[in-house]
Design a protein around this motif. Structure first.
Motif, PDB file in Angstrom:
ATOM      1  N   ALA A 115       0.867  -1.184   0.000  1.00 19.05           N
ATOM      2  CA  ALA A 115       0.000   0.000   0.000  1.00 19.05           C
ATOM      3  C   ALA A 115       0.897   1.225   0.000  1.00 19.05           C
ATOM      4  CB  ALA A 115      -0.899  -0.021   1.234  1.00 19.05           C
ATOM      5  N   PHE A 116       0.897   1.954  -1.116  1.00 16.35           N
ATOM      6  CA  PHE A 116       1.856   3.043  -1.328  1.00 16.35           C
ATOM      7  C   PHE A 116       1.123   4.376  -1.428  1.00 16.35           C
ATOM      8  CE2 PHE A 116       4.686   5.689  -3.962  1.00 16.35           C
ATOM      9  CZ  PHE A 116       5.883   5.521  -3.284  1.00 16.35           C
ATOM     10  N   SER A 117       1.754   5.435  -0.871  1.00 19.18           N
ATOM     11  CA  SER A 117       1.143   6.768  -0.955  1.00 19.18           C
ATOM     12  C   SER A 117       2.107   7.812  -1.490  1.00 19.18           C
ATOM     13  CB  SER A 117       0.654   7.207   0.429  1.00 19.18           C
ATOM     14  OG  SER A 117       1.759   7.437   1.289  1.00 19.18           O
ATOM     15  N   ALA A 126       0.209  -0.405  -4.862  1.00 20.35           N
ATOM     16  CA  ALA A 126      -1.147   0.085  -5.135  1.00 20.35           C
ATOM     17  C   ALA A 126      -1.298   1.450  -4.488  1.00 20.35           C
ATOM     18  CB  ALA A 126      -2.190  -0.880  -4.574  1.00 20.35           C
ATOM     19  N   ILE A 127      -1.863   2.394  -5.217  1.00 17.99           N
ATOM     20  CA  ILE A 127      -2.029   3.758  -4.707  1.00 17.99           C
ATOM     21  C   ILE A 127      -3.438   4.248  -5.024  1.00 17.99           C
ATOM     22  CG2 ILE A 127      -1.037   4.778  -6.820  1.00 17.99           C
ATOM     23  CD1 ILE A 127       0.117   7.021  -4.994  1.00 17.99           C
ATOM     24  N   VAL A 128      -4.015   4.994  -4.097  1.00 14.29           N
ATOM     25  CA  VAL A 128      -5.363   5.555  -4.267  1.00 14.29           C
ATOM     26  C   VAL A 128      -5.250   7.069  -4.354  1.00 14.29           C
ATOM     27  CG1 VAL A 128      -7.672   5.791  -3.301  1.00 14.29           C
ATOM     28  CG2 VAL A 128      -6.401   3.652  -2.979  1.00 14.29           C
ATOM     29  N   ASP A 129      -5.855   7.637  -5.382  1.00 17.48           N
ATOM     30  CA  ASP A 129      -5.908   9.091  -5.545  1.00 17.48           C
ATOM     31  C   ASP A 129      -7.315   9.561  -5.187  1.00 17.48           C
ATOM     32  OD1 ASP A 129      -5.775  11.730  -6.247  1.00 17.48           O
ATOM     33  OD2 ASP A 129      -5.457  11.392  -8.394  1.00 17.48           O
ATOM     34  N   TYR A 130      -7.438  10.290  -4.069  1.00 12.96           N
ATOM     35  CA  TYR A 130      -8.752  10.763  -3.626  1.00 12.96           C
ATOM     36  C   TYR A 130      -9.139  12.066  -4.315  1.00 12.96           C
ATOM     37  CZ  TYR A 130      -7.993   7.256  -0.050  1.00 12.96           C
ATOM     38  OH  TYR A 130      -7.735   6.075   0.592  1.00 12.96           O
ATOM     39  N   GLY A 131      -8.209  12.664  -5.035  1.00 11.08           N
ATOM     40  CA  GLY A 131      -8.519  13.843  -5.836  1.00 11.08           C
ATOM     41  C   GLY A 131      -8.846  15.093  -5.052  1.00 11.08           C
ATOM     42  N   VAL A 138       0.988  10.326  -7.512  1.00 15.00           N
ATOM     43  CA  VAL A 138       0.660   9.244  -8.439  1.00 15.00           C
ATOM     44  C   VAL A 138       1.731   9.111  -9.515  1.00 15.00           C
ATOM     45  CG1 VAL A 138      -0.956   8.526 -10.252  1.00 15.00           C
ATOM     46  CG2 VAL A 138      -1.830   9.298  -8.032  1.00 15.00           C
ATOM     47  N   ALA A 139       2.184  10.239 -10.039  1.00 11.39           N
ATOM     48  CA  ALA A 139       3.241  10.214 -11.055  1.00 11.39           C
ATOM     49  C   ALA A 139       4.514   9.585 -10.502  1.00 11.39           C
ATOM     50  CB  ALA A 139       3.521  11.630 -11.559  1.00 11.39           C
ATOM     51  N   TYR A 140       4.828   9.883  -9.243  1.00 11.30           N
ATOM     52  CA  TYR A 140       6.010   9.314  -8.590  1.00 11.30           C
ATOM     53  C   TYR A 140       5.867   7.794  -8.443  1.00 11.30           C
ATOM     54  CZ  TYR A 140       9.724   8.782  -5.061  1.00 11.30           C
ATOM     55  OH  TYR A 140      10.847   8.418  -4.365  1.00 11.30           O
ATOM     56  N   ALA A 141       4.669   7.356  -8.047  1.00 12.44           N
ATOM     57  CA  ALA A 141       4.421   5.920  -7.903  1.00 12.44           C
ATOM     58  C   ALA A 141       4.596   5.200  -9.240  1.00 12.44           C
ATOM     59  CB  ALA A 141       3.007   5.692  -7.359  1.00 12.44           C
ATOM     60  N   LEU A 142       4.049   5.785 -10.298  1.00 16.01           N
ATOM     61  CA  LEU A 142       4.173   5.177 -11.631  1.00 16.01           C
ATOM     62  C   LEU A 142       5.634   5.146 -12.087  1.00 16.01           C
ATOM     63  CD1 LEU A 142       1.065   6.869 -13.274  1.00 16.01           C
ATOM     64  CD2 LEU A 142       1.307   4.426 -12.772  1.00 16.01           C
ATOM     65  N   GLU A 143       6.354   6.213 -11.790  1.00 17.96           N
ATOM     66  CA  GLU A 143       7.771   6.280 -12.170  1.00 17.96           C
ATOM     67  C   GLU A 143       8.589   5.207 -11.435  1.00 17.96           C
ATOM     68  OE1 GLU A 143      11.609   9.175 -11.380  1.00 17.96           O
ATOM     69  OE2 GLU A 143       9.598  10.032 -11.269  1.00 17.96           O
ATOM     70  N   ASN A 172      10.512  -2.146 -12.594  1.00 15.81           N
ATOM     71  CA  ASN A 172       9.821  -3.267 -13.221  1.00 15.81           C
ATOM     72  C   ASN A 172       8.761  -3.890 -12.303  1.00 15.81           C
ATOM     73  OD1 ASN A 172       9.324  -4.942 -15.445  1.00 15.81           O
ATOM     74  ND2 ASN A 172      10.713  -6.530 -14.681  1.00 15.81           N
ATOM     75  N   LEU A 173       7.948  -3.030 -11.701  1.00 14.49           N
ATOM     76  CA  LEU A 173       6.866  -3.475 -10.830  1.00 14.49           C
ATOM     77  C   LEU A 173       5.528  -3.064 -11.424  1.00 14.49           C
ATOM     78  CD1 LEU A 173       8.268  -2.109  -7.428  1.00 14.49           C
ATOM     79  CD2 LEU A 173       8.708  -4.357  -8.425  1.00 14.49           C
ATOM     80  N   LYS A 174       4.456  -3.721 -10.996  1.00  9.72           N
ATOM     81  CA  LYS A 174       3.110  -3.267 -11.349  1.00  9.72           C
ATOM     82  C   LYS A 174       2.711  -2.160 -10.390  1.00  9.72           C
ATOM     83  CE  LYS A 174       1.185  -7.618 -13.131  1.00  9.72           C
ATOM     84  NZ  LYS A 174       0.268  -8.736 -12.823  1.00  9.72           N
ATOM     85  N   CYS A 175       2.067  -1.144 -10.940  1.00  7.78           N
ATOM     86  CA  CYS A 175       1.494  -0.085 -10.102  1.00  7.78           C
ATOM     87  C   CYS A 175      -0.009  -0.061 -10.358  1.00  7.78           C
ATOM     88  CB  CYS A 175       2.106   1.272 -10.414  1.00  7.78           C
ATOM     89  SG  CYS A 175       1.376   2.629  -9.454  1.00  7.78           S
ATOM     90  N   HIS A 176      -0.785  -0.436  -9.366  1.00  8.52           N
ATOM     91  CA  HIS A 176      -2.246  -0.423  -9.472  1.00  8.52           C
ATOM     92  C   HIS A 176      -2.755   0.920  -8.948  1.00  8.52           C
ATOM     93  CE1 HIS A 176      -2.040  -4.780 -10.126  1.00  8.52           C
ATOM     94  NE2 HIS A 176      -1.285  -4.866  -9.056  1.00  8.52           N
ATOM     95  N   LEU A 177      -3.570   1.588  -9.734  1.00  4.04           N
ATOM     96  CA  LEU A 177      -4.054   2.928  -9.378  1.00  4.04           C
ATOM     97  C   LEU A 177      -5.568   2.962  -9.336  1.00  4.04           C
ATOM     98  CD1 LEU A 177      -3.847   6.053  -9.080  1.00  4.04           C
ATOM     99  CD2 LEU A 177      -3.684   6.159 -11.586  1.00  4.04           C
ATOM    100  N   LEU A 178      -6.099   3.563  -8.287  1.00  4.43           N
ATOM    101  CA  LEU A 178      -7.539   3.802  -8.185  1.00  4.43           C
ATOM    102  C   LEU A 178      -7.783   5.291  -8.017  1.00  4.43           C
ATOM    103  CD1 LEU A 178     -10.503   2.782  -7.820  1.00  4.43           C
ATOM    104  CD2 LEU A 178     -10.043   2.794  -5.351  1.00  4.43           C
ATOM    105  N   SER A 179      -8.609   5.852  -8.887  1.00  3.00           N
ATOM    106  CA  SER A 179      -9.092   7.219  -8.704  1.00  3.00           C
ATOM    107  C   SER A 179     -10.410   7.121  -7.947  1.00  3.00           C
ATOM    108  CB  SER A 179      -9.292   7.907 -10.061  1.00  3.00           C
ATOM    109  OG  SER A 179      -8.049   8.048 -10.721  1.00  3.00           O
TER     110      SER A 179
END
Length: 334
Positions: free
Chosen positions: A18-20, A42-47, A56-61, A67-74
């Motif tokens: 669980a990443f923030s 996995a990261i959640v963007d509460y907007g 979120v951009a940092y998590a994706l980077e 070479n990991l999966k990044c799961h994102l929920l808006s």
């Protein structure tokens, strides 16, 4: 920094972090990499904060670079009761991912400060040893394990690690808002005490964990759809602890008044959504049915013979598999 016994539990497992982008989860991210632990994030963007886009951009980077999966929920917009609803959204998302991708462990970056502020909050509400021991390093959640690898470390230790290794992380300004109860406890009580008595607080939690393990034995809770049940330990404290632990997996936390109701009564409705009732040697937890359906005489006679709590009957009438299980359990009790 991460204990060897924890690393052994994560080796060769499918782990979801669980990443923030904050200091805690960023420190755990790089510590997992350091020890060659396999994981995705996995990261959640509460907007609700402009900075969340950068997080979120940092998590994706980080995921792409390593070479990991990044799961994102808006997340959908939360109108009120933000803390509780955000937590539910977050854990529902994590559990969906766990089921979909067969992750075995969910890793969170809770640290000693989180545990201590939680302990103080529980203590001030009214709690015993089991409750104030608070967060555990490992918790079985049924189809996965929740593991907190940093629970023995203070925030200062994590920040020192990040700064020494020149790692980027974000500060969430909402953590300064003392209108949020946990923030008020953190800034006014837990942080000053950790600053002065860190060694003693760490040792106290070691003793609390030992005491808890002696006082509270794990109780196996069985579930069939929305019916949960277990055999009473004949120790009210242990039974209530088991109930509380199960309800937390349903994103519900017992209040001090609800604990007292369970202590003094064999049946209680909590949160207007769960019924907890003891029927002889068994404790049942079901969704609370507010409306009572018209029941046939055969069913009502069976309930009367078994002396089933009236509040439990509407759920059992609508869920005949659950009724069959309860019937079998109660007819085997001498």
């Amino acid at each position: 920094m991460v204990e060897q016994k924890t690393l052994l539990k994560l080796k060769d497992k499918k782990n979801l972090l669980a990443f923030s982008g904050g200091a805690d989860s960023t420190a755990l991210f790089f510590l997992l990499l350091k020890h060659n632990i396999p994981f995705d994030i996995a990261i959640v963007d509460y907007g609700i904060r402009e900075q969340s886009k950068a997080e979120v951009a940092y998590a994706l980077e980080l995921a792409t670079t390593n070479n990991l999966k990044c799961h994102l929920l808006s997340a959908p917009k939360i109108e009120q009761n933000f803390e509780a609803k955000a937590r539910k959204i977050r854990y529902d998302f994590f559990e969906e991912l766990i089921l979909k991708y067969n992750y075995e462990n969910l890793l969170t970056a809770h640290h000693l400060g989180d545990r201590f502020e939680w302990m103080l909050m529980q203590f001030c509400k009214g709690a015993g040893c089991a409750e104030i021991a608070g967060m555990q390093k490992e918790q079985n959640r049924g189809f996965y394990k929740l593991i907190r690898p940093l629970l023995h470390l203070d925030k200062k230790e994590l920040l020192a690690y990040l700064h020494a290794n020149k790692k980027v992380y974000f500060e969430d300004e909402s953590n300064l808002d003392e209108d949020i109860k946990r923030n008020a406890f953190r800034h006014n009580y837990s942080l000053p005490l950790l600053e002065k008595y860190l060694g003693g607080i760490k040792k106290s939690f070691e003793y609390l964990d030992e005491d808890r393990n002696q006082l509270i034995k794990d109780i196996e809770i069985k579930t069939v759809d929305e019916l949960a049940y277990f055999k009473s330990s004949h120790n009210k404290r242990a039974d209530i602890f088991a109930i509380d632990k199960y309800l937390k997996t349903k994103d519900y936390m017992l209040s001090a008044n609800e604990r007292e109701a369970l202590r003094s009564s064999s049946s209680a409705v909590v949160g207007r959504c769960f019924l907890i009732t003891q029927e002889r040697n068994f404790i049942f937890i079901v969704p609370y049915e507010k409306e009572v359906p018209k029941m046939d005489e055969k069913f009502k006679d069976a309930c009367r013979i078994l002396k089933i709590e009236p509040k439990l009957r509407p759920y059992l009438y609508k869920n005949r598999e659950a009724f069959q299980i309860v019937t079998e359990l109660l007819t085997t009790v001498s």
